[in-house]
Design an enzyme around this catalytic site. Structure first.
Site, short mmCIF file in Angstrom:
data_model
loop_
_atom_site.label_atom_id
_atom_site.label_comp_id
_atom_site.label_asym_id
_atom_site.label_seq_id
_atom_site.Cartn_x
_atom_site.Cartn_y
_atom_site.Cartn_z
N SER A 88 39.79 187.20 115.57
CA SER A 88 39.40 185.73 115.91
C SER A 88 40.12 185.55 116.97
O SER A 88 41.08 186.13 117.72
CB SER A 88 40.28 184.77 114.65
OG SER A 88 40.47 183.49 115.28
N TYR A 120 47.34 182.11 108.62
CA TYR A 120 46.13 182.57 109.22
C TYR A 120 46.49 183.44 110.42
O TYR A 120 45.84 184.46 110.58
CB TYR A 120 45.17 181.45 109.32
CG TYR A 120 43.72 181.94 109.94
CD1 TYR A 120 43.07 182.74 109.21
CD2 TYR A 120 43.56 181.82 111.31
CE1 TYR A 120 41.76 183.04 109.52
CE2 TYR A 120 42.37 182.30 111.61
CZ TYR A 120 41.50 182.91 110.89
OH TYR A 120 40.21 183.34 111.38
N1 LIG Z 1 33.95 180.39 111.76
C1 LIG Z 1 34.96 180.57 112.71
O1 LIG Z 1 35.07 179.82 113.36
C2 LIG Z 1 35.75 182.09 112.76
C3 LIG Z 1 36.60 182.05 113.95
C4 LIG Z 1 37.28 183.02 114.08
C5 LIG Z 1 37.03 184.10 113.01
N2 LIG Z 1 36.42 184.22 112.17
C6 LIG Z 1 36.63 185.07 111.29
O2 LIG Z 1 35.22 185.52 111.08
C7 LIG Z 1 34.92 186.25 109.88
C8 LIG Z 1 33.79 185.64 109.03
O3 LIG Z 1 33.93 184.24 108.69
P1 LIG Z 1 32.82 183.20 108.88
O4 LIG Z 1 33.17 182.25 109.83
O5 LIG Z 1 31.53 184.05 108.64
O6 LIG Z 1 33.19 182.45 107.52
P2 LIG Z 1 32.35 182.06 106.02
O7 LIG Z 1 31.22 181.49 106.31
O8 LIG Z 1 33.37 181.32 104.92
O9 LIG Z 1 32.10 183.67 105.38
C9 LIG Z 1 33.52 184.38 105.00
C10 LIG Z 1 32.80 185.53 104.26
O10 LIG Z 1 33.95 186.47 103.76
C11 LIG Z 1 33.67 186.79 102.26
N3 LIG Z 1 34.82 186.93 101.67
C12 LIG Z 1 35.93 186.03 101.25
N4 LIG Z 1 36.70 186.42 100.54
C13 LIG Z 1 36.35 187.87 100.15
C14 LIG Z 1 36.88 188.88 99.28
N5 LIG Z 1 37.85 188.65 98.57
N6 LIG Z 1 36.07 189.87 99.25
C15 LIG Z 1 34.83 189.88 99.73
N7 LIG Z 1 34.34 189.05 100.43
C16 LIG Z 1 35.27 187.81 100.75
C17 LIG Z 1 32.88 185.70 101.79
O11 LIG Z 1 32.12 186.09 100.80
P3 LIG Z 1 32.16 185.92 99.37
O12 LIG Z 1 33.02 184.60 98.95
O13 LIG Z 1 30.91 185.71 98.66
O14 LIG Z 1 32.92 187.03 98.56
C18 LIG Z 1 31.95 185.12 103.12
O15 LIG Z 1 30.74 186.13 103.03
C19 LIG Z 1 36.47 185.87 108.89
O16 LIG Z 1 37.14 187.02 109.07
C20 LIG Z 1 36.86 185.11 110.01
O17 LIG Z 1 38.30 184.53 109.71
C21 LIG Z 1 35.76 183.00 111.82
#
Ligand SMILES: NC(=O)c1ccc[n+]([C@@H]2O[C@H](COP(=O)([O-])OP(=O)(O)OC[C@H]3O[C@@H](n4cnc5c(N)ncnc54)[C@H](OP(=O)(O)O)[C@@H]3O)[C@@H](O)[C@H]2O)c1
Length: 272
Positions: free
Chosen positions: A131, A144
């Site tokens: 991130s 986080y």
């Molecule tokens: N969105 C942002 O602004 C942002 C910014 C910086 C970094 N990120 C990072 O990008 C990554 C993806 O996030 P996103 O934005 O796409 O969020 P999201 O839409 O909430 O997706 C998160 C994904 O992680 C999976 N997940 C959560 N807990 C899990 C577990 N115990 N086992 C397996 N899968 C799990 C969820 O699937 P299930 O619940 O179906 O398992 C979901 O597919 C994360 O690492 C997040 O920290 C996001």
């Protein structure tokens, strides 16, 4: 045949990454707990895996299945993760540990399982989705940020550790991206710290988050997927890809400013 395994594929960045890799001709395994949320991906050609990254048996089974069917994993995208916010004092340690299990230990364990095959073939790319919060920090987000700073350190060591084996390690630093992430982060923040001594700060951080993720402000997950595809297909990928709203300017400032000045910027953003 090039094989990719993407975690967190049921939503947001992971889902968009599966589509980008499919479009580039990869055989893609899409993994998450909510398998039913990935039916459209299966329709588009992805192979689905039920995976909880906190469950060792689930991780072992998933890797065994992919290797059994294809004999190889060329690209591992460690993307599963979430943001659990709240004052350090108020977040129960059990929840802090759970977040580390998902964001750090799950990523590390899956990497352990995939590495023997990559080392033997002397090729492969591990893409760790960190991130901008892996180098930037916010009040009421300490747990986080601790997980994402950990991913950054782990990845830097690993990049050099695996170089002699021909395995590449890349860090992706998304900025604000439209997905389920922000509502999970805001909800946890207000639940944990919305009422006690940190309530005023929590409301301010929640309000900044709300603005940052309004339509037109945050970037689409496809922007991050494009960077991941670039990293996966490059013979000499960058160590880090900064992509999406806020990531480049904030991290550029973080690099050049002394801590006290950068603290001033963070405090101004969050009026803290
Ligand atoms: N969105 C942002 O602004 C942002 C910014 C910086 C970094 N990120 C990072 O990008 C990554 C993806 O996030 P996103 O934005 O796409 O969020 P999201 O839409 O909430 O997706 C998160 C994904 O992680 C999976 N997940 C959560 N807990 C899990 C577990 N115990 N086992 C397996 N899968 C799990 C969820 O699937 P299930 O619940 O179906 O398992 C979901 O597919 C994360 O690492 C997040 O920290 C996001």
């Amino acid at each position: 045949m090039q094989v990719a395994l993407v975690t967190g594929a049921s939503s947001g960045i992971g889902e968009a990454t599966v589509r980008a890799l499919l479009g580039a001709g990869y055989t893609v395994y899409a993994a998450a707990r909510r398998v039913e949320r990935m039916e459209a991906l299966a329709h588009d050609g992805a192979r689905l895996l039920s995976l909880d990254v906190t469950d060792d048996a689930s991780l072992t089974d998933a890797v065994r299945k992919v290797l059994g069917e294809t004999g190889r994993i060329d690209v591992l995208v460690n993307n599963a993760g979430y943001g659990s916010f709240g004052a350090l004092e108020e977040v129960p340690l059990e929840e802090a540990r759970r977040q580390f299990e998902v964001n750090v230990f799950g990523l590390a364990r899956l990497t352990q399982l995939v590495l023997p095959g990559m080392r033997e073939r002397r090729s492969g790319t591990i893409v760790n989705v960190s991130s901008m919060g892996g180098q930037f920090y916010e009040p009421l987000g300490s747990w986080y940020h601790a997980t994402k700073f950990a991913v950054e350190g782990l990845s830097d060591s690993l990049r050099i550790e695996l170089r002699p084996f021909g395995v590449r390690v890349v860090v992706i630093q998304p900025g604000a991206i439209r997905s389920e992430w922000s509502s999970i982060a805001r909800t946890s923040l207000l639940e944990v710290s919305g009422h006690g001594p940190y309530a005023k700060g929590a409301r301010r951080v929640a309000s900044v988050m709300k603005t940052a993720y309004m339509p037109g402000m945050a970037s689409p997950p496809e922007a991050v997927a494009g960077a991941i595809l670039q990293a996966a297909t490059s013979h000499r990928p960058h160590a880090r890809y900064r992509v999406g709203a806020g990531a480049r300017p904030l991290l550029a400032l973080r690099k050049v400013l002394p801590d006290r000045l950068f603290d001033g910027i963070v405090r101004a953003i969050y009026r803290h």
